[in-house]
Design a protein around this motif. Structure first.
Motif, PDB file in Angstrom:
ATOM      1  N   UNK A   1       0.834  -1.251  -0.196  1.00  0.00           N
ATOM      2  CA  UNK A   1      -0.084   0.069   0.094  1.00  0.00           C
ATOM      3  C   UNK A   1       0.976   1.232  -0.023  1.00  0.00           C
ATOM      4  N   UNK A   2       2.158   1.234   0.783  1.00  0.00           N
ATOM      5  CA  UNK A   2       2.695   2.397   0.811  1.00  0.00           C
ATOM      6  C   UNK A   2       3.725   2.709  -0.464  1.00  0.00           C
ATOM      7  N   UNK A   3       3.936   1.607  -1.180  1.00  0.00           N
ATOM      8  CA  UNK A   3       4.836   1.888  -2.204  1.00  0.00           C
ATOM      9  C   UNK A   3       6.411   2.271  -1.869  1.00  0.00           C
ATOM     10  N   UNK A   4       7.254   2.850  -2.820  1.00  0.00           N
ATOM     11  CA  UNK A   4       8.451   3.298  -2.569  1.00  0.00           C
ATOM     12  C   UNK A   4       8.612   4.672  -2.543  1.00  0.00           C
ATOM     13  N   UNK A   5       9.747   5.218  -2.072  1.00  0.00           N
ATOM     14  CA  UNK A   5       9.951   6.688  -1.822  1.00  0.00           C
ATOM     15  C   UNK A   5      10.009   7.319  -3.297  1.00  0.00           C
ATOM     16  N   UNK A   6       9.669   8.634  -3.455  1.00  0.00           N
ATOM     17  CA  UNK A   6       9.855   9.496  -4.706  1.00  0.00           C
ATOM     18  C   UNK A   6      10.340  10.359  -4.338  1.00  0.00           C
ATOM     19  N   UNK A   7      10.561  11.580  -5.511  1.00  0.00           N
ATOM     20  CA  UNK A   7      10.822  12.814  -5.044  1.00  0.00           C
ATOM     21  C   UNK A   7      10.035  13.566  -4.214  1.00  0.00           C
ATOM     22  N   UNK A   8       8.632  13.332  -4.505  1.00  0.00           N
ATOM     23  CA  UNK A   8       7.593  14.289  -3.659  1.00  0.00           C
ATOM     24  C   UNK A   8       7.664  13.479  -2.433  1.00  0.00           C
ATOM     25  N   UNK A   9       7.815  12.157  -2.076  1.00  0.00           N
ATOM     26  CA  UNK A   9       7.405  11.371  -0.866  1.00  0.00           C
ATOM     27  C   UNK A   9       8.806  11.056  -0.227  1.00  0.00           C
ATOM     28  N   UNK A  10       9.777  11.573   0.375  1.00  0.00           N
ATOM     29  CA  UNK A  10      10.847  11.045   0.830  1.00  0.00           C
ATOM     30  C   UNK A  10      10.783   9.761   1.797  1.00  0.00           C
ATOM     31  N   UNK A  11      11.819   9.124   1.820  1.00  0.00           N
ATOM     32  CA  UNK A  11      11.721   7.906   2.954  1.00  0.00           C
ATOM     33  C   UNK A  11      11.234   8.277   4.212  1.00  0.00           C
ATOM     34  N   UNK A  12      11.690   9.212   4.893  1.00  0.00           N
ATOM     35  CA  UNK A  12      11.462   9.713   6.298  1.00  0.00           C
ATOM     36  C   UNK A  12       9.896   9.796   6.339  1.00  0.00           C
ATOM     37  N   UNK A  13       9.106  10.357   5.298  1.00  0.00           N
ATOM     38  CA  UNK A  13       7.801  10.612   5.349  1.00  0.00           C
ATOM     39  C   UNK A  13       7.156   9.173   5.172  1.00  0.00           C
ATOM     40  N   UNK A  14       7.474   8.032   4.491  1.00  0.00           N
ATOM     41  CA  UNK A  14       7.033   6.838   4.481  1.00  0.00           C
ATOM     42  C   UNK A  14       7.279   6.168   5.689  1.00  0.00           C
ATOM     43  N   UNK A  15       8.400   6.391   6.175  1.00  0.00           N
ATOM     44  CA  UNK A  15       8.663   5.834   7.377  1.00  0.00           C
ATOM     45  C   UNK A  15       7.725   6.106   8.767  1.00  0.00           C
ATOM     46  N   UNK A  16       7.282   7.395   8.774  1.00  0.00           N
ATOM     47  CA  UNK A  16       6.212   7.750   9.682  1.00  0.00           C
ATOM     48  C   UNK A  16       4.952   7.229   9.382  1.00  0.00           C
ATOM     49  N   UNK A  17       4.460   7.271   8.026  1.00  0.00           N
ATOM     50  CA  UNK A  17       3.345   6.481   7.648  1.00  0.00           C
ATOM     51  C   UNK A  17       3.414   5.054   8.320  1.00  0.00           C
ATOM     52  N   UNK A  18       4.453   4.319   7.851  1.00  0.00           N
ATOM     53  CA  UNK A  18       4.715   2.975   8.348  1.00  0.00           C
ATOM     54  C   UNK A  18       4.351   2.892   9.663  1.00  0.00           C
ATOM     55  N   UNK A  19       4.980   3.718  10.601  1.00  0.00           N
ATOM     56  CA  UNK A  19       4.751   3.523  12.295  1.00  0.00           C
ATOM     57  C   UNK A  19       3.411   3.755  12.421  1.00  0.00           C
ATOM     58  N   UNK A  20       2.703   4.770  11.628  1.00  0.00           N
ATOM     59  CA  UNK A  20       1.192   4.823  11.978  1.00  0.00           C
ATOM     60  C   UNK A  20       0.424   3.576  11.498  1.00  0.00           C
ATOM     61  N   UNK A  21       0.748   2.824  10.605  1.00  0.00           N
ATOM     62  CA  UNK A  21       0.127   1.765  10.100  1.00  0.00           C
ATOM     63  C   UNK A  21       0.263   0.741  11.118  1.00  0.00           C
ATOM     64  N   UNK A  22       1.351   0.555  11.657  1.00  0.00           N
ATOM     65  CA  UNK A  22       2.007  -0.569  12.425  1.00  0.00           C
ATOM     66  C   UNK A  22       1.058  -0.400  13.829  1.00  0.00           C
ATOM     67  N   UNK A  23       0.875   0.739  14.237  1.00  0.00           N
ATOM     68  CA  UNK A  23      -0.001   1.122  15.336  1.00  0.00           C
ATOM     69  C   UNK A  23      -1.449   0.593  15.202  1.00  0.00           C
ATOM     70  N   UNK A  24      -2.125   0.928  13.938  1.00  0.00           N
ATOM     71  CA  UNK A  24      -3.306   0.856  13.500  1.00  0.00           C
ATOM     72  C   UNK A  24      -3.648  -0.743  13.248  1.00  0.00           C
TER      73      UNK A  24
END
Length: 443
Positions: A114-137
């Motif tokens: 669902x999250x996909x891979x980092x891009x120029x618009x979405x850096x790895x740090x932003x996806x990592x934060x989203x991943x932490x949110x999803x782990x909690x949910x």
């Protein structure tokens, strides 16, 4: 408690699968762990050695690789001293949760997809934060809903990337087919949204009257009434309609298909069975019999080719004058072998190549059917590159593993995968002189 134990067991399987994958990478070539053991991929190795389903094995390898890389991220390589870098650092929170037993393998794979891979618009740090949110949910979401939630977060982070993800979905389109254990077959068709809309529109046109669509009038009323009164179920009607469309389209654009004309199938039957109109035949590549009525129907609409066998079950030879097996020899090999004969490989005859058990150039091998055997491309390459050999003893073939696989090089019987050959052997046992088998092809 049972669910937690299963989650931990799946996590352990993923860790093992990740290690197998690491030792079976392309850089290892034929010396990789999976290929040395005779498996085409780490997924096949995991499936065969753990009893996992194909889907479970693929998921275990994918998540296991992610967990392994996260654990090694930033550690020095013992050989080179360079620091190891994980290929998916943004998924480190997911990998940590799986390793600790807090997140199931299925949920981890859902987040990853669902999250996909980092891009120029979405850096790895932003996806990592989203991943932490999803782990909690994840505790309150099943894997399917968790993947949808991950896609929502990705879209929120990257509005500009929606078009890119649309193209990505288009690139993932695929059509696969599988033979089921009950003899039937299954198509798995992954469609991008636009293609899916085309197919569902045709599906609706074929089945909507039976699904309660009303107020049809004019020139379509007669068709709607016919569909409504059709005794077939909705699913059967849809299947037959789609198959009819495929058959009708087979000759519409010959540039899209290898060969020409409509789809061809082959049915195998012994001559005595066909003459006496008792017994059964076999559709090539299928272990399940078909009735003599079906055989006769295909004979009536197609052509027949005779393949003559001796009393040991071997087809006729044509000598050494040419290196490659002829079309008729390939037909005979197909009838005799039924597909790749290496181990439990399930590749069909159409996916197999004719292998000389005595090397044609090196050992002076003959292009005789008795000295040929069907192997899929992977196992054909394995034979030549990894030191496997095949010995023939009468009409039986034996696989000889290399020394690094089995120091004793114990022979492994390579039985035919052809159910039709079993029919022929029964005929040969009861009537040794009637060593004849016919192959029938419809146009």
């Amino acid at each position: 408690m049972a669910a937690q134990e299963k989650q931990l067991a799946d996590a352990h399987l993923a860790l093992i699968a990740g290690e197998i994958a690491a030792r079976s990478t392309r850089s290892h070539g034929h010396d990789g762990l999976a290929q040395r053991e005779g498996y085409r991929s780490p997924e096949e190795f995991v499936k065969a050695t753990t009893g996992a389903t194909g889907r479970e094995a693929v998921t275990a390898v994918r998540v296991g690789r992610m967990v392994r890389e996260a654990a090694l991220d930033g550690t020095p390589d013992p050989a080179t001293g360079s620091l190891f870098e994980a290929s998916e650092p943004s998924l480190a929170p997911v990998a940590t949760a799986v390793a600790g037993g807090a997140l199931s393998v299925a949920a981890a794979d859902a987040v990853r997809a669902g999250l996909g891979v980092p891009t120029e618009n979405v850096p790895s740090t932003a996806l990592s934060e989203a991943a932490s949110t999803l782990v909690a949910e994840a505790a309150t979401l099943d894997p399917d809903r968790l993947q949808r939630r991950a896609r929502e977060l990705r879209d929120d982070l990257d509005e500009a990337g929606i078009a890119d993800r649309e193209r990505e979905r288009f690139e993932k389109r695929s059509l696969k087919h599988y033979r089921l254990s009950n003899g039937m077959g299954r198509l798995v068709w992954d469609l991008d949204p636009e293609s899916y809309a085309v197919v569902t529109e045709l599906y609706d046109r074929a089945t909507s009257p039976k699904r309660g669509v009303r107020f049809v009038s004019g020139p379509h009323q007669e068709t709607a009434d016919r569909i409504l009164n059709d005794p077939r179920s909705i699913e059967q009607l849809a299947s037959d309609t789609m198959l009819g469309l495929l058959q009708a389209g087979a000759t519409a654009d010959p540039t899209e298909l290898l060969g020409d004309g409509g789809a061809a199938i082959r049915v195998l039957v012994t001559a005595p069975t066909l003459d006496s109109r008792t017994g059964h035949g076999r559709i090539e590549g299928s272990p399940d019999p078909v009735s003599i009525e079906t055989v006769e129907r295909l004979v009536c609409t197609g052509t027949t080719t005779e393949v003559v066998f001796d009393d040991t079950g071997q087809a006729l030879d044509v000598g050494r004058e040419q290196r490659f097996f002829t079309r008729k020899q390939r037909i005979a090999l197909t009838v005799r072998d039924g597909g790749c004969r290496f181990g439990a490989c399930d590749r069909s005859p159409s996916m197999a190549e004719a292998h000389h058990i005595n090397h044609w150039a090196r050992d002076g091998g003959r292009t005789d059917i008795k000295d040929g055997i069907l192997l899929c491309k992977f196992h054909h390459l394995l034979m030549h590159n990894n030191g496997w050999e095949i010995e023939r003893e009468g009409s039986d073939y034996y696989l000889i593993p290399p020394l690094d696989i089995d120091a004793q090089q114990r022979r492994i019987l390579m039985p035919s995968k052809s159910a039709a050959m079993r029919d022929l052997q029964r005929e040969l046992t009861s009537q040794p002189r009637l060593a004849l088998e016919k192959l029938t092809m419809n146009p």
